[in-house]
Design a protein around this motif. Structure first.
Motif, PDB file in Angstrom:
ATOM      1  N   VAL A 434       4.481 -14.092 -16.262  1.00 37.20           N
ATOM      2  CA  VAL A 434       4.576 -13.483 -17.849  1.00 37.20           C
ATOM      3  C   VAL A 434       4.471 -14.714 -18.542  1.00 37.20           C
ATOM      4  O   VAL A 434       3.699 -14.706 -19.511  1.00 37.20           O
ATOM      5  CB  VAL A 434       5.443 -12.459 -18.032  1.00 37.20           C
ATOM      6  CG1 VAL A 434       5.611 -12.028 -19.517  1.00 37.20           C
ATOM      7  CG2 VAL A 434       5.336 -10.997 -17.282  1.00 37.20           C
ATOM      8  N   SER A 506       0.640  -8.912 -18.086  1.00 35.97           N
ATOM      9  CA  SER A 506       1.947  -9.428 -18.442  1.00 35.97           C
ATOM     10  C   SER A 506       2.511  -8.188 -19.074  1.00 35.97           C
ATOM     11  O   SER A 506       3.724  -7.965 -18.944  1.00 35.97           O
ATOM     12  CB  SER A 506       1.801 -10.390 -19.712  1.00 35.97           C
ATOM     13  OG  SER A 506       1.291 -11.461 -19.263  1.00 35.97           O
ATOM     14  N   LYS A 507       1.926  -7.398 -19.877  1.00 37.56           N
ATOM     15  CA  LYS A 507       2.703  -6.091 -20.484  1.00 37.56           C
ATOM     16  C   LYS A 507       2.827  -5.116 -19.230  1.00 37.56           C
ATOM     17  O   LYS A 507       3.931  -4.525 -19.277  1.00 37.56           O
ATOM     18  CB  LYS A 507       1.531  -5.516 -21.438  1.00 37.56           C
ATOM     19  CG  LYS A 507       1.959  -4.274 -22.009  1.00 37.56           C
ATOM     20  CD  LYS A 507       0.978  -3.774 -23.026  1.00 37.56           C
ATOM     21  CE  LYS A 507       1.447  -2.589 -23.769  1.00 37.56           C
ATOM     22  NZ  LYS A 507       1.568  -1.251 -23.034  1.00 37.56           N
ATOM     23  N   VAL A 510       6.126  -6.495 -17.496  1.00 38.89           N
ATOM     24  CA  VAL A 510       7.277  -6.430 -18.323  1.00 38.89           C
ATOM     25  C   VAL A 510       7.666  -4.796 -18.412  1.00 38.89           C
ATOM     26  O   VAL A 510       9.200  -4.519 -18.283  1.00 38.89           O
ATOM     27  CB  VAL A 510       6.971  -6.648 -19.963  1.00 38.89           C
ATOM     28  CG1 VAL A 510       8.277  -6.593 -20.928  1.00 38.89           C
ATOM     29  CG2 VAL A 510       6.723  -8.420 -19.908  1.00 38.89           C
ATOM     30  N   ILE A 517       6.980  -5.924 -24.638  1.00 36.95           N
ATOM     31  CA  ILE A 517       6.722  -7.002 -25.113  1.00 36.95           C
ATOM     32  C   ILE A 517       5.496  -6.675 -26.374  1.00 36.95           C
ATOM     33  O   ILE A 517       4.876  -5.694 -26.329  1.00 36.95           O
ATOM     34  CB  ILE A 517       5.474  -7.484 -23.809  1.00 36.95           C
ATOM     35  CG1 ILE A 517       4.876  -8.947 -24.451  1.00 36.95           C
ATOM     36  CG2 ILE A 517       4.615  -6.809 -23.632  1.00 36.95           C
ATOM     37  CD1 ILE A 517       4.267  -9.665 -23.487  1.00 36.95           C
ATOM     38  N   VAL A 540       9.137 -10.906 -25.751  1.00 37.38           N
ATOM     39  CA  VAL A 540       9.527 -10.301 -24.518  1.00 37.38           C
ATOM     40  C   VAL A 540      10.978  -9.581 -24.687  1.00 37.38           C
ATOM     41  O   VAL A 540      11.846 -10.420 -24.634  1.00 37.38           O
ATOM     42  CB  VAL A 540       9.164 -10.937 -23.186  1.00 37.38           C
ATOM     43  CG1 VAL A 540       9.527 -10.188 -21.946  1.00 37.38           C
ATOM     44  CG2 VAL A 540       7.767 -11.548 -23.125  1.00 37.38           C
TER      45      VAL A 540
END
Length: 544
Positions: A434, A506-507, A510, A517, A540
């Motif tokens: 991330v 990445s979302k 997380v 995020i 984040v």
């Protein structure tokens, strides 16, 4: 949403108790409840102390009766004069016994010291006494249960009472001779039919010397009838208890088996191969969440699970459609370049077309790799085991490597991290992915003279990690889109260098860690929101 709308779960259909006849769960509930009741009643009948109490009371009453008759005889004996009961010397025993009023089939006998029968009295029934009337006879069902119990008890525990002799007078004589030597004695026997008979013998004393014995014998089966009558009452209560238990069990089973059957039917509908033909819409789990019990929890869990599965299916379908769309673009470019290459005659044109083909192949390779990583991400997030690690040490390690890349491009790289470690639970390599995505994105958008700042702060039960840059910022219409798959907002010179999956991945990582995020533009304080941004900020938030 209207009752007939897609995804709406209809109320479970009402069903009567009769449907439980095909329910194994209902049969188990009824069986187990009846087993407990049967064991309780059977134990009470088997180990009942009432028979022993009745035997003791009847034996005590018979002893009192025998001693009373003996006292009557003694009272009629002359004092100081030898008595011969057999010869009627001093006492008319026959006339005395004729006056005895015996009840309940009792028999009284008088023996002299030689064992000769002197007098005898037998009960003729007599008038009934108010308050001592016998209860009504048992019902057909309780009589049948009584007979079954007698048969089972006879097989499992044969009676230990010795049988009476063939001659009742001889038995009474033997008992009377014992009483002359031992005093009052009690004996329990059983007749040929298995009925219990009590016999009591008490000595007749004159001036402290035994001159005879009175033997009293109860009616055969007297105690058995009393015990049977008591057992009759217990069996009646047992029948009532069975009926009540079955009724309550059916009511309990109807509140358990019917809802579970509805839930199972809905789940089986989704399992069957022809489920689509039977139910073109979504599988509808009955809504039982209003029940404050485990079935309500199960219904809520199944509804949530089905909704999550449909969301996942729709996401996969959308992902497949997006993948097909994204792959078609470079393929169309390749097809056009290859077709044009055949027609190109100049070397510089052919070289330009080869560069386009090479660029599209690299784009396809990058796109396929990113798609493969994104498709495996869900399963890997589930399979890998989360462990505690120092988040600041991870970010520091990334800063050392990516900071060199930024400085080589003329970008100032600033890290503002606390001195104390921050421990989080999660997948270290995935969270590293991330922050690598966020930092490399910031580097790609910045130019020489710009700056990138990464900082972290702990807030109660969360930690915030922020990546800021002084690049061009994010277009306002893209703030809500940049985390969507295959969306990319880059300058024309960077076209094809990114798949548009980095922020979406990445979302997903997380949120799998229970975090959040988001992205925003950096603006001057109190400035017009429509003014040009000073840069972009990605935040984040992770639980600690």
């Amino acid at each position: 949403m209207t009752p007939g709308a897609e995804g709406e779960v209809p109320s479970p259909r009402r069903r009567g108790l009769i449907t439980l006849q095909n329910s194994p769960l209902a049969r188990k509930i009824i069986t187990f409840n009846l087993l407990g009741l049967i064991l309780l009643v059977g134990g009470m009948l088997w180990f009942t102390p009432s028979r022993d109490n009745l035997v003791y009371q009847r034996a005590a009453a018979l002893v009192a009766e025998a001693e009373l008759i003996a006292d009557v005889v003694e009272a009629r004996l002359p004092t100081g004069v030898p008595v011969n009961l057999a010869a009627g010397d001093g006492l008319d025993a026959t006339e005395t016994f004729a006056r005895l009023d015996l009840r309940g089939g009792t028999e009284a006998l008088l023996f002299d010291t030689q064992g000769s029968l002197v007098a005898q009295a037998i009960s003729e029934g007599g008038a009934s006494v108010a308050g001592l009337e016998r209860g009504e006879d048992g019902t057909l069902l309780t009589n049948a249960l009584n007979r079954l119990w007698d048969m089972a008890a006879g097989l499992l525990a044969p009676s230990a009472i010795p049988p009476a002799g063939a001659d009742r007078i001889a038995d009474a004589r033997a008992l009377g001779l014992r009483a002359l030597e031992e005093g009052t004695v009690v004996e329990t026997r059983s007749d040929n039919a298995g009925h219990t008979v009590f016999a009591v013998a008490a000595p007749v004393l004159q001036d402290g010397r035994a001159v005879g014995a009175v033997a009293v014998r109860s009616a055969a089966g007297e105690i058995d009838r009393l015990v049977r009558r008591e057992r009759e009452q217990m069996l009646r209560m047992f029948i009532v208890g069975v009926l009540v238990s079955i009724g309550l069990s059916l009511m309990l089973a109807s509140t358990i088996a019917n809802p579970l059957s509805d839930l199972a039917a809905a789940a089986e509908l989704g399992r069957d191969r022809n489920a689509r033909a039977m139910s073109p819409g979504r599988i509808r789990i009955p809504d039982l969440t209003g029940r404050p019990d485990e079935i309500g929890r199960l219904s809520a869990a199944l509804r949530g699970m089905v909704a999550a599965l449909y969301d996942r299916i729709e996401a996969n379908e959308q992902f497949a459609a997006d993948v097909a769309h994204e792959i078609k673009n470079p393929l169309a470019s390749l097809r056009s370049a290859v077709g044009t290459l055949r027609l190109a005659s100049r070397e510089d044109q052919r070289q330009k077309l080869l560069e386009i083909i090479e660029h599209d192949v690299r784009r396809l390779d990058r796109l396929v790799s990113d798609i493969s990583n994104a498709s495996r991400l869900d399963s890997e997030l589930v399979k890998e085991e989360e462990k505690p690690f120092d988040l600041l040490r991870l970010i520091t390690t990334l800063n050392e490597h990516l900071g060199e890349e930024a400085r080589a491009k003329g970008i100032e790289f600033i890290a503002d991290l606390p001195a104390q470690p921050i421990i989080v639970h999660g997948l270290e390599n995935r969270l590293a992915q991330v922050f690598v995505n966020l930092i490399t994105n910031a580097i790609s958008f910045c130019e020489e003279g710009d700056a990138i700042r990464i900082w972290a702060r702990k807030r109660e039960n969360r930690v915030l990690v922020v990546v800021e840059d002084t690049g061009p910022g994010i277009p306002e219409n893209a703030l809500t889109k940049i985390f969507q798959r295959f969306y990319s907002e880059r300058p024309p010179e960077h076209f094809g260098n990114n798949s548009g999956l980095g922020l979406a991945i990445s979302k997903q990582i997380v949120e799998a860690h229970g975090g959040v995020i988001w992205a925003e533009n950096i603006r001057p304080t109190d400035a017009d929101p429509a003014s040009e941004p000073l840069g972009a900020r990605f935040v984040v938030g992770l639980p600690v």
